[in-house]
Enzyme design. Structure first.
Site, PDB file in Angstrom:
ATOM      1  N   GLY A  96       2.049   2.936  10.298  1.00 36.86           N
ATOM      2  CA  GLY A  96       3.434   3.335  10.565  1.00 36.86           C
ATOM      3  C   GLY A  96       3.630   4.838  10.513  1.00 36.86           C
TER       4      GLY A  96
ATOM      5  N   ARG B 190      11.006   9.196   8.200  1.00 38.75           N
ATOM      6  CA  ARG B 190      12.006   9.624   7.221  1.00 38.75           C
ATOM      7  C   ARG B 190      11.435  10.469   6.082  1.00 38.75           C
ATOM      8  NH1 ARG B 190      14.572   4.139   5.728  1.00 38.75           N
ATOM      9  NH2 ARG B 190      12.744   3.308   6.798  1.00 38.75           N
TER      10      ARG B 190
ATOM     11  N   ARG C 212      -9.901  28.292 -19.139  1.00 38.06           N
ATOM     12  CA  ARG C 212     -10.304  28.015 -17.747  1.00 38.06           C
ATOM     13  C   ARG C 212     -11.629  27.258 -17.685  1.00 38.06           C
ATOM     14  NH1 ARG C 212     -10.011  33.565 -14.904  1.00 38.06           N
ATOM     15  NH2 ARG C 212     -10.880  32.289 -13.235  1.00 38.06           N
TER      16      ARG C 212
ATOM     17  N   ASN D 271     -15.060  37.538 -35.060  1.00 42.13           N
ATOM     18  CA  ASN D 271     -13.642  37.847 -34.992  1.00 42.13           C
ATOM     19  C   ASN D 271     -13.429  38.841 -33.858  1.00 42.13           C
ATOM     20  OD1 ASN D 271     -10.986  38.721 -35.375  1.00 42.13           O
ATOM     21  ND2 ASN D 271     -11.109  38.267 -37.567  1.00 42.13           N
TER      22      ASN D 271
HETATM   23  C1  UD1 Z   1       8.173  -5.787   7.141  1.00 44.08           C
HETATM   24  C2  UD1 Z   1       8.312  -7.289   7.247  1.00 44.08           C
HETATM   25  C3  UD1 Z   1       9.532  -7.743   6.467  1.00 44.08           C
HETATM   26  C4  UD1 Z   1       9.449  -7.303   5.037  1.00 44.08           C
HETATM   27  C5  UD1 Z   1       9.221  -5.802   4.937  1.00 44.08           C
HETATM   28  C6  UD1 Z   1       8.903  -5.429   3.519  1.00 44.08           C
HETATM   29  C7  UD1 Z   1       7.389  -7.908   9.405  1.00 44.08           C
HETATM   30  C8  UD1 Z   1       7.718  -8.272  10.811  1.00 44.08           C
HETATM   31  N1  UD1 Z   1       8.446  -7.632   8.640  1.00 44.08           N
HETATM   32  O1  UD1 Z   1       9.294  -5.212   7.762  1.00 44.08           O
HETATM   33  O2  UD1 Z   1       9.658  -9.159   6.544  1.00 44.08           O
HETATM   34  O3  UD1 Z   1      10.629  -7.660   4.334  1.00 44.08           O
HETATM   35  O4  UD1 Z   1       8.090  -5.419   5.761  1.00 44.08           O
HETATM   36  O5  UD1 Z   1       8.846  -4.054   3.399  1.00 44.08           O
HETATM   37  O6  UD1 Z   1       6.251  -7.908   9.040  1.00 44.08           O
HETATM   38  N2  UD1 Z   1       2.627  -1.254  10.264  1.00 44.08           N
HETATM   39  C9  UD1 Z   1       1.487  -0.995  10.985  1.00 44.08           C
HETATM   40  N3  UD1 Z   1       1.507  -1.164  12.335  1.00 44.08           N
HETATM   41  C10 UD1 Z   1       2.593  -1.578  12.997  1.00 44.08           C
HETATM   42  C11 UD1 Z   1       3.765  -1.840  12.256  1.00 44.08           C
HETATM   43  C12 UD1 Z   1       3.759  -1.674  10.887  1.00 44.08           C
HETATM   44  O7  UD1 Z   1       0.468  -0.605  10.425  1.00 44.08           O
HETATM   45  O8  UD1 Z   1       2.518  -1.726  14.227  1.00 44.08           O
HETATM   46  C13 UD1 Z   1       2.601  -1.060   8.816  1.00 44.08           C
HETATM   47  C14 UD1 Z   1       3.510   0.049   8.347  1.00 44.08           C
HETATM   48  O9  UD1 Z   1       2.796   1.271   8.254  1.00 44.08           O
HETATM   49  C15 UD1 Z   1       3.946  -0.433   6.970  1.00 44.08           C
HETATM   50  C16 UD1 Z   1       3.907  -1.951   7.092  1.00 44.08           C
HETATM   51  O10 UD1 Z   1       3.082  -2.234   8.201  1.00 44.08           O
HETATM   52  O11 UD1 Z   1       3.039  -0.043   5.956  1.00 44.08           O
HETATM   53  C17 UD1 Z   1       5.275  -2.550   7.279  1.00 44.08           C
HETATM   54  O12 UD1 Z   1       5.855  -2.043   8.450  1.00 44.08           O
HETATM   55  P1  UD1 Z   1       7.407  -1.741   8.546  1.00 44.08           P
HETATM   56  O13 UD1 Z   1       7.731  -1.287   9.941  1.00 44.08           O
HETATM   57  O14 UD1 Z   1       7.831  -0.898   7.425  1.00 44.08           O
HETATM   58  O15 UD1 Z   1       7.960  -3.218   8.347  1.00 44.08           O
HETATM   59  P2  UD1 Z   1       9.456  -3.663   8.218  1.00 44.08           P
HETATM   60  O16 UD1 Z   1      10.094  -3.642   9.535  1.00 44.08           O
HETATM   61  O17 UD1 Z   1      10.081  -2.917   7.114  1.00 44.08           O
END
Ligand code: UD1
Ligand code: CA
Length: 455
Positions: free
Chosen positions: A11, A15, A331, A375
């Site tokens: 991801g 933010r 150090r 000393n």
């Molecule tokens: C996801 C869950 C949701 C849960 C929430 C908890 C799904 C569809 N939804 O939602 O049910 O309540 O997490 O926090 O699974 N990531 C990837 N590749 C992608 C998409 C995401 O590696 O294509 C990784 C992100 O980096 C992250 C994790 O998966 O670490 C979760 O992704 P995020 O987009 O935050 O999921 P949510 O939409 O919050």
């Protein structure tokens, strides 16, 4: 069944408002992703796969020392798509635990419990009930409280949005079933993503019972999306570490004002005042007292040591019953033998200080070997650097060095020698002798102070 762990970390983390990929931000001196990898290791995983994507190769490059397989997800098409990238790398017959790279503080106990439940029924899902479940996938249960599916917030009806129990994202399932279900995923939903969460309904359709577990603490399943959440989790982690120390008998003046960015081992009757920071591996003996505002990095502190306020100790070994500080800077590669005393505004670098020797005020001792019962007077400086190279200063047992002395290295002071205050020593001083290099004092009784000009 052997365990494989798949960590989703592709991801973007918009933010965080940072050039650094989200999972590389640090919590307690370690990146978020490393916390998750360490947990996977503690679980005894046979192999760990990290799905990365955003931030290019910064993630695998920065964490090249971690023993994991790196799998690039070129486009972030959803959590189901991310897991699909990892499936071909997971050996047959494994249990697969899915973790998130931005959820750093899940305890090993919680995960072990989940794995056990998952083995019982074929599917373990970590859920939690939240006062405010906005944004999360909701756990939909039937009349008999059996989990039937997960609905994402954006796809949920008003009634479903009232559900407080949410999906943490962490689950465990067999490799065989997981790959079958992942193949059937589609992206027919509001976000147009491949939802990993859709496999829950598939499992239920296959007659598999979804066993759920919950963590003891809410922070264990909280993810980091912005700097505020990062700071909140840092505090949760620090308070937990402080509580563990206190449970082991360490006295903390204020558990809210201690930071551990690594590991600290303490003996009995250790007391720690406020605003102390530990980094790396720090080992502390019995009856040690640490004053406020100290920073201690990768060091060993012997029993009975008293470290006074505002002292920094970095990669050093402090022997038993030493006295260090206030305002001392120790150090790397320093070794203080027992009973030695290092006082205020003293800097010691790459030096050995012998038993019961004292450097009490305003001195710099670098690249030196100092014997016992020495000393060193206030304001003594080892001139260890000639602009190109560092040189050694050797000071024998029982030497007395007067205040404001410069020892121009390389130089040797024989045992029992005395150096008169204000000397600049450039040549070897023989054992037991007195060395003095200051100009003779003169006095002029006829001298008058100049008078101010009149204008
Ligand atoms: C996801 C869950 C949701 C849960 C929430 C908890 C799904 C569809 N939804 O939602 O049910 O309540 O997490 O926090 O699974 N990531 C990837 N590749 C992608 C998409 C995401 O590696 O294509 C990784 C992100 O980096 C992250 C994790 O998966 O670490 C979760 O992704 P995020 O987009 O935050 O999921 P949510 O939409 O919050
Ligand atoms: Ca999403």
């Amino acid at each position: 069944m052997g365990l494989s762990v798949v960590i989703l970390a592709a991801g973007q983390g918009t933010r965080m408002r940072s050039a650094l990929p989200k999972v590389l931000h640090q919590l307690a001196g370690k990146s978020l992703l490393e916390h998750v990898i360490c947990n996977a290791n503690e679980l005894g995983a046979e192999d760990i796969h990290v799905v990365y994507g955003h931030g290019g190769d910064a993630v695998p490059t920065t964490l090249a020392h971690c023993d994991v397989g790196w799998i690039k997800q070129h486009e972030q098409l959803g959590t189901g798509h991310a897991v699909a990238q990892a499936i071909p790398h997971v050996p047959d017959g494994r249990q697969v635990l899915i973790l998130y790279g931005d959820v750093p503080l899940t305890s090993v106990e919680t995960l072990k419990n989940l794995i056990e439940l998952g083995q019982e029924s074929g599917f373990g899902l970590l859920t939690i009930s939240l006062k405010d479940s906005t944004g999360y996938g909701r756990i939909v249960r039937d009349e008999s409280k059996k989990v039937v599916r997960i609905v994402e917030h954006k796809d949920a009806t008003e009634a479903e949005r009232q559900i407080k129990e949410v999906n943490t994202g962490i689950l465990v399932v067999s490799q065989k079933k997981l790959s079958q279900w992942i193949e059937q995923l589609n992206n027919n939903n509001i976000q147009g993503e491949y939802y990993l969460t859709d496999i829950i309904a598939m499992a239920v359709a296959d007659g598999i019972k979804i066993n759920t577990a919950s963590p003891e603490n809410e922070y264990e399943v909280l993810g980091v999306n912005n700097k505020r959440q990062l700071a909140e989790l840092e505090r949760a982690y620090q308070l937990e570490s402080a509580n563990k120390l206190m449970d082991s008998g360490v006295g903390l003046r204020d558990p809210m004002r201690l930071d551990i960015r690594g590991n600290v081992n303490c003996g009995r009757d250790v007391s720690i005042d406020i605003n102390v920071v530990f980094e790396g591996q720090v080992d502390i003996g019995d009856n040690v007292s640490i004053g406020s505002n100290c920073i201690i990095i990768n060091s060993q502190i012997g029993s009975g040591v008293n470290i006074l306020a505002n002292t920094i100790i970095d990669n050093a070994v402090i022997g038993k019953n030493c006295h260090v500080g206030p305002f001392a800077r120790i150090r790397p590669e320093t070794e203080l033998a027992e009973l030695s005393r290092i006082g205020n505004f003293v800097e010691i670098k790459k030096a050995k200080i012998g038993v019961a020797s004292k450097v009490n005020h305003l001195s710099y001792i670098g690249d030196s070997i100092v014997g016992k019962n020495v000393n060193i007077g206030a304001g003594t400086i080892t001139c260890n650097y000639d602009g190109a190279n560092k040189h050694l200063t050797e000071i024998g047992d029982g030497v007395f060095i007067g205040s404001d002395t410069q020892l121009v290295a390389p130089v040797k002071i024989g045992a029992g020698a005395t150096i008169g205050a204000g000397s600049t020593i450039t040549k070897e001083v023989a054992e037991g002798s007195l060395a003095l290099s200051r100009a003779k004092q003169m006095s002029k009784s006829s001298w008058r102070r100049p008078l101010k000009n009149k204008d």
